[in-house]
Design a protein around this motif. Structure first.
Motif, short mmCIF file in Angstrom:
data_model
loop_
_atom_site.label_atom_id
_atom_site.label_comp_id
_atom_site.label_asym_id
_atom_site.label_seq_id
_atom_site.Cartn_x
_atom_site.Cartn_y
_atom_site.Cartn_z
N UNK A 141 0.86 -1.18 0.00
CA UNK A 141 0.00 0.00 0.00
C UNK A 141 0.90 1.23 0.00
N UNK A 142 0.73 2.07 -1.02
CA UNK A 142 1.55 3.27 -1.16
C UNK A 142 0.68 4.49 -0.91
N UNK A 143 1.06 5.28 0.08
CA UNK A 143 0.28 6.48 0.42
C UNK A 143 1.19 7.46 1.14
N UNK A 144 0.87 8.72 0.99
CA UNK A 144 1.65 9.74 1.69
C UNK A 144 0.77 10.96 1.92
N UNK A 145 1.25 11.89 2.72
CA UNK A 145 0.49 13.10 2.99
C UNK A 145 -0.81 12.78 3.71
N UNK A 146 -1.90 13.39 3.25
CA UNK A 146 -3.19 13.26 3.92
C UNK A 146 -3.73 11.83 3.88
N UNK A 147 -3.27 11.00 2.93
CA UNK A 147 -3.76 9.63 2.82
C UNK A 147 -2.89 8.62 3.57
N UNK A 148 -1.81 9.07 4.18
CA UNK A 148 -0.86 8.14 4.81
C UNK A 148 -1.53 7.31 5.91
N UNK A 149 -2.31 7.94 6.76
CA UNK A 149 -2.95 7.21 7.86
C UNK A 149 -3.91 6.15 7.33
N UNK A 150 -4.67 6.50 6.29
CA UNK A 150 -5.59 5.54 5.70
C UNK A 150 -4.82 4.38 5.06
N UNK A 151 -3.69 4.70 4.43
CA UNK A 151 -2.87 3.65 3.82
C UNK A 151 -2.32 2.68 4.85
N UNK A 152 -1.86 3.23 5.97
CA UNK A 152 -1.36 2.37 7.04
C UNK A 152 -2.47 1.48 7.58
N UNK A 153 -3.66 2.06 7.76
CA UNK A 153 -4.79 1.29 8.28
C UNK A 153 -5.17 0.16 7.32
N UNK A 236 -15.29 10.37 -2.36
CA UNK A 236 -15.65 11.76 -2.12
C UNK A 236 -14.86 12.27 -0.92
N UNK A 237 -14.27 13.45 -1.05
CA UNK A 237 -13.39 13.98 0.01
C UNK A 237 -13.74 15.41 0.40
N UNK A 238 -14.97 15.83 0.15
CA UNK A 238 -15.35 17.20 0.48
C UNK A 238 -15.19 17.47 1.97
N UNK A 239 -14.55 18.57 2.31
CA UNK A 239 -14.36 18.94 3.70
C UNK A 239 -15.23 20.12 4.09
N UNK A 240 -15.40 20.30 5.38
CA UNK A 240 -16.23 21.39 5.87
C UNK A 240 -15.54 22.75 5.74
N UNK A 244 -9.48 18.33 3.64
CA UNK A 244 -10.26 17.27 3.03
C UNK A 244 -10.78 16.31 4.10
N UNK A 245 -11.81 15.59 3.76
CA UNK A 245 -12.35 14.56 4.65
C UNK A 245 -11.91 13.19 4.15
N UNK A 246 -11.45 12.35 5.05
CA UNK A 246 -11.04 10.99 4.72
C UNK A 246 -12.13 9.97 5.04
N UNK A 247 -13.33 10.43 5.37
CA UNK A 247 -14.41 9.53 5.74
C UNK A 247 -14.76 8.56 4.62
N UNK A 248 -14.89 9.08 3.40
CA UNK A 248 -15.20 8.22 2.27
C UNK A 248 -14.10 7.22 2.00
#
Length: 287
Positions: A141-153, A236-240, A244-248
Motif C-alpha cells: 500500500x503506497x500512500x503519503x500526505x493526507x492519505x498516509x494514515x488511511x494507507x497504514x490502516x 468523495x473527500x469534500x471537507x467542511x 479534506x475529509x477521509x471519511x469516504x
C-alpha cells in the motif's frame, strides 16, 4: 466521435488524452465540482483554472455538447439527490452561528461523502479487486500526505486477516526497494487525492511495468492514479473548511477489507486466532 448518449464521465474519458493541458484541468475541476459547474457561467468556470470562456465553450463542444448549457443540463440530470441536502445545509449554516452548527455541518458532509463514495462503486470492479487482494502473494500500500494514515490502516487491516501486506508511506529509497521484488502475483494499492504526490504515481507506474496488479483509491476518475490502475475507486473527500475529509476513503477501505476477509473465512479465522494467542502470551492487553 463521442456518443451523445454517453454520460459526462464517459465522454471525458473518451477524449481526455486529446485534450489540452488547460482543458484537462477544466475536466478535473468539473468532475470534482459538479454542483458549481451546473450553474456557473463560462467565465466563472474558466476563472477556476485560469482559462478563457472560449476555452470552456470549446471544451463543451469537444465532449459533444451544444455549448455550456448542454453540459450543464447533463450534469443536472446526473446529480444525485444528496445535493438537495447540501443546499439545505448551506442555507442553515448561513442562518445560524458557526459555533452552534459546525459539528452538525461536518457530520452531514461526512455522511454525504460516504453516500457519494458508495454510489460511485462499480460492483463488478469491486468484486474483481477483492479477489485479487485475497489471492495476492504480497500487497504493498503506497500512500503519503493526507492519505498516509488511511494507507497504514489498510495494510494493517489486511495483515490482521492473514494476508501479507505492508505500507510504504514516505516514497524514496524504501519505496524503490520494496517495489523492486514485485511481480504478477502481487498487488500495489495507491492512495492519492487532490494534490497527487509524484512518488505515489511513480510507484503505480513501476508496479505496472513489473506486471503487478494496481488498485487506485483516488478522488477523480481522471486523476493520474486512476489512469495508471487496473481497478480505480473514486472517493468523495469534500471537507467542511480548508481540509479534506477521509471519511469516504476509510469507508471504502472498510468495505474492501470486509469483503476480502470473507473470500477465505477459514484463513481469516486462523489469522485472528493466532493474533489473539499472541496478545495473551505477551500480555499485551490491559484487561
Amino acid at each position: 466521435m463521442t456518443d451523445t448518449t454517453d454520460g459526462l464521465e464517459t465522454r471525458i474519458l473518451a477524449v481526455y488524452d486529446s485534450l489540452t493541458p488547460k482543458q484537462q484541468m477544466l475536466a478535473r475541476f468539473i468532475l470534482d465540482n459538479r454542483y458549481f459547474a451546473s450553474f456557473a457561467s463560462a467565465s466563472e468556470l474558466g476563472a477556476k483554472v485560469d482559462a478563457s470562456a472560449a476555452t470552456v465553450i470549446r471544451f463543451c463542444q469537444t465532449l459533444g455538447y451544444d455549448g455550456l448549457p448542454g453540459l450543464q443540463g447533463a450534469i443536472r440530470a446526473e446529480l444525485p439527490s444528496y445535493l438537495t441536502a447540501v443546499e439545505r445545509l448551506e442555507h442553515r449554516i448561513t442562518a445560524l452561528p458557526a459555533s452552534t452548527d459546525l459539528p452538525q455541518h461536518v457530520f452531514e458532509i461526512d455522511v454525504q461523502n460516504i453516500q457519494r463514495t458508495a454510489s460511485a462503486i462499480d460492483q463488478a470492479m469491486f468484486e474483481a479487486a477483492v479477489r485479487r487482494l485475497a489471492s495476492a502473494r504480497e500487497i504493498v500500500v503506497v500512500a503519503t500526505g493526507v492519505t498516509a494514515a488511511a494507507g497504514f490502516f489498510l495494510a494493517y487491516s489486511l495483515e490482521v486477516i492473514g494476508l501479507r501486506a505492508r505500507a510504504v508511506l514516505d516514497g524514496g529509497v524504501a519505496q524503490a526497494v520494496t517495489l523492486t521484488h514485485l511481480g504478477a502475483e502481487d498487488v500495489v494499492v495507491g492512495l492519492g487525492v487532490w494534490r497527487y504526490v509524484r512518488s505515489t504515481l511513480d510507484a503505480l507506474h513501476q508496479a505496472k511495468e513489473q506486471g503487478a496488479t494496481v488498485i487506485a483509491i483516488t478522488d477523480s476518475i481522471v486523476s493520474p492514479l486512476a489512469r495508471h490502475a487496473d481497478y480505480a475507486f473514486e472517493v468523495a473527500t469534500e471537507g467542511a473548511m480548508h481540509s479534506l475529509s477521509m471519511t469516504g476513503v476509510m469507508s471504502l477501505i472498510n468495505a474492501l477489507v470486509a469483503a476480502t476477509s470473507l473470500v477465505d473465512p477459514a484463513r481469516t479465522s486462523r489469522a485472528l486466532q493466532r493474533i489473539d494467542r499472541q496478545f495473551v502470551a505477551r500480555e499485551l492487553l490491559i484487561s
